[in-house]
Design a protein around this motif. Structure first.
Motif, short mmCIF file in Angstrom:
data_model
loop_
_atom_site.label_atom_id
_atom_site.label_comp_id
_atom_site.label_asym_id
_atom_site.label_seq_id
_atom_site.Cartn_x
_atom_site.Cartn_y
_atom_site.Cartn_z
N TYR A 1 0.82 -1.21 0.00
CA TYR A 1 0.00 0.00 0.00
C TYR A 1 0.85 1.26 0.00
N ARG A 2 2.02 1.20 0.60
CA ARG A 2 2.94 2.33 0.50
C ARG A 2 3.41 2.50 -0.95
N MET A 3 3.68 1.39 -1.63
CA MET A 3 4.09 1.45 -3.03
C MET A 3 2.96 2.00 -3.90
N GLN A 4 1.72 1.56 -3.64
CA GLN A 4 0.59 2.06 -4.41
C GLN A 4 0.40 3.55 -4.22
N LYS A 5 0.56 4.01 -3.00
CA LYS A 5 0.41 5.44 -2.74
C LYS A 5 1.42 6.23 -3.57
N GLY A 6 2.64 5.72 -3.63
CA GLY A 6 3.65 6.38 -4.45
C GLY A 6 3.30 6.34 -5.93
N PHE B 1 0.28 6.36 -7.30
CA PHE B 1 -0.76 7.34 -7.61
C PHE B 1 -0.25 8.77 -7.48
N ARG B 2 0.59 9.02 -6.50
CA ARG B 2 1.17 10.35 -6.36
C ARG B 2 1.98 10.71 -7.61
N ASP B 3 2.81 9.77 -8.07
CA ASP B 3 3.63 10.03 -9.25
C ASP B 3 2.78 10.20 -10.50
N ALA B 4 1.69 9.43 -10.60
CA ALA B 4 0.82 9.55 -11.77
C ALA B 4 0.20 10.94 -11.85
N TYR B 5 -0.29 11.45 -10.72
CA TYR B 5 -0.90 12.78 -10.73
C TYR B 5 0.15 13.87 -10.97
N ARG B 6 1.32 13.70 -10.43
CA ARG B 6 2.36 14.71 -10.62
C ARG B 6 2.82 14.76 -12.08
N SER B 7 2.90 13.61 -12.72
CA SER B 7 3.38 13.55 -14.10
C SER B 7 2.28 13.82 -15.13
N GLY B 8 1.02 13.61 -14.71
CA GLY B 8 -0.10 13.74 -15.64
C GLY B 8 -0.35 12.49 -16.46
N ARG C 1 -0.15 -7.72 -10.20
CA ARG C 1 0.62 -6.54 -9.82
C ARG C 1 1.09 -5.87 -11.11
N HIS C 2 0.82 -4.58 -11.21
CA HIS C 2 1.06 -3.88 -12.48
C HIS C 2 1.66 -2.51 -12.19
N ARG C 3 2.87 -2.28 -12.63
CA ARG C 3 3.51 -0.97 -12.53
C ARG C 3 3.42 -0.37 -11.11
N GLY C 4 3.68 -1.18 -10.12
CA GLY C 4 3.75 -0.64 -8.77
C GLY C 4 2.43 -0.57 -8.04
#
Length: 214
Positions: free
Chosen positions: A8-13, A15-22, A166-169
């Motif tokens: 769940y820590r990995m998943q949080k990262g 989603f955070r990276d996805a929103y930051r990168s667009g 499991r897919h891309r983190g």
């Protein structure tokens, strides 16, 4: 740290990276058909207090307000909430919070909308999830649930031998019609089931309206 917390820590990262990168692979605009269906069938209305778990940038919150008494959006990363705040009226509350430590009092809501959280939970958390929602809405409460269909594919030609990957983190679990109907366990009754797709031949979602019978 346990494997669960690592996941769940990995998943949080992720989603955070996805929103930051667009680089986001899920819908950002347009309201899910489950919101319209809930209004049409009377499960949402002027007296409804609604919480959306995993609200993202607020696409469904735009459809929940002003047709409900109160609309609250919660996400566990901050980035999409900043975007949502720019386009939503001030009467829509936005909260950064964690599903595993919900920051709400018992029976704070009549309806919970989850489009896109449940299908990222592993089995132990999916089994506890109905109890977490029972705390939020109590007996008679409504859940509007959107989750990956078994027809969902991350890319053309993707082949899966099981109903999770499991897919891309992050972790994804998929539901056929029968599995989805049982997803909330014996305390929740399935009132309606439908489907949503994004028209790309890949992105298919199960939609369900459940009522707590506890």
């Amino acid at each position: 740290m346990t494997d669960k917390h690592d996941l769940y820590r990995m998943q949080k990262g992720f989603f955070r990276d996805a929103y930051r990168s667009g680089r986001i692979g899920w819908p950002r605009t347009g309201v899910s058909p489950i919101v319209r269906t809930a209004f049409e069938r009377g499960y949402l209305g002027p007296g409804s207090r609604v919480l959306e778990i995993g609200c993202g940038e607020g696409r469904n919150l735009r459809g929940l307000w002003p047709g409900t008494a109160a609309a609250v959006g919660m996400d566990y990363v901050e980035e999409p909430l900043r975007t949502a705040r720019k386009s939503l009226p001030e009467k829509v509350s936005l909260v950064q919070g964690d599903l595993f430590a919900l920051p709400f009092r018992e029976k704070s809501f009549d309806v919970v909308l989850d489009w896109g959280v449940f299908h990222h939970l592993k089995k132990p958390e999916r089994e506890r999830y109905p109890l977490w929602l029972l705390h939020l809405v109590g007996s008679g409460g409504i859940l509007l649930l959107g989750a990956f269909s078994e027809k969902f594919r991350h890319h053309p030609g993707e082949v899966r031998r099981q109903m999770f990957v499991r897919h891309r983190g992050h972790y994804d679990v998929f539901f056929d019609r029968a599995r989805f109907s049982r997803a909330m366990g014996p305390r929740w009754k399935l009132l309606w089931q439908g489907e949503e797709n994004q028209g790309d031949g890949l992105s298919y979602y199960r939609l369900g309206i459940f009522q707590c019978m506890a």
